[in-house]
Write a protein that holds these residues in place. Sequence first.
Motif: not given
Length: 296
Positions: A168, A120, A164
Amino acid sequence: MIAGAGRMARLRPWLFLAPALAVLGLCLVYPLAATAWLSLHDRSGEGFVGAANFAWLVRDPAARAAAVNTVLWLMVVPAVSTLLGLIAAALTNRIGWGALARMLIFLPGAISLPGAVVIWKFVYDLRPEAGAQVGALNALVTALGGTPRAWIALPVWNSLFLMAILIWVQTGFAMVILSAALRAVPRATVEAARLDGADGVRGFLLIEVPQIRRSIAVVWTAITLASVKVFDIVLVMTNGQWNTNVLANLMFDWMFRGGGDSGRGAVLALALLALTAPILAWSMFCARTGRAGQGE
């Protein structure tokens, strides 16, 4: 003889339990008692300061901000992960290549959290505007004519961007558990609902979801515990900068960095325990009563 046999009968269960109780005492009770003792002492763990560290926890702006961020993680991550997992479970159960889809969705859960953070980092990466953007999000923004941003430095939004990552990772876990629960729902009830006109989304929400509420409660609890202990995502991604610190990361800072302050680190550990204990108590209550998710 009879009295001796009676005493042995009462003693025998404790003999079997003794090894497990010894391990629990060594690994759980002793660390908890030691942490509570350290919380009443100064940074060296030798000078008694009473409730001074607890007063610091209440008054310190950084500690309050970390507590607010931790509560925000607890509100957002379990709700979104469970919802996305439920949607993914419902959809993959209805398509022919659902097994492949489930495998792909579950795949992030097999990655360690530091590894997920590295992935990420490339999503949120920012390069000078003159150069090409290698971060997926900024590359998309520039392709649409926008200006690249330092996403993990944006107030409030940066915490959501960090969440997030855990969403995920946890969505696949939620999907696997809820997919199995949905497949266990009796088909007779679903068919009866369709005959009564409750089909599609309406039938799913009114007939199937209520029958898997216990599984939903289990998933919600497991993800909540993962959220309250979140540490590596914040440490690797921002190191707590830009108002993204959480209690676990702040505890690590006070306990091990800058010479360490065992008193304040212990207080932060107890604050994490205070957030975790009600969740565990609720989960155990639901498991024992068989009324998980009913709110009774």
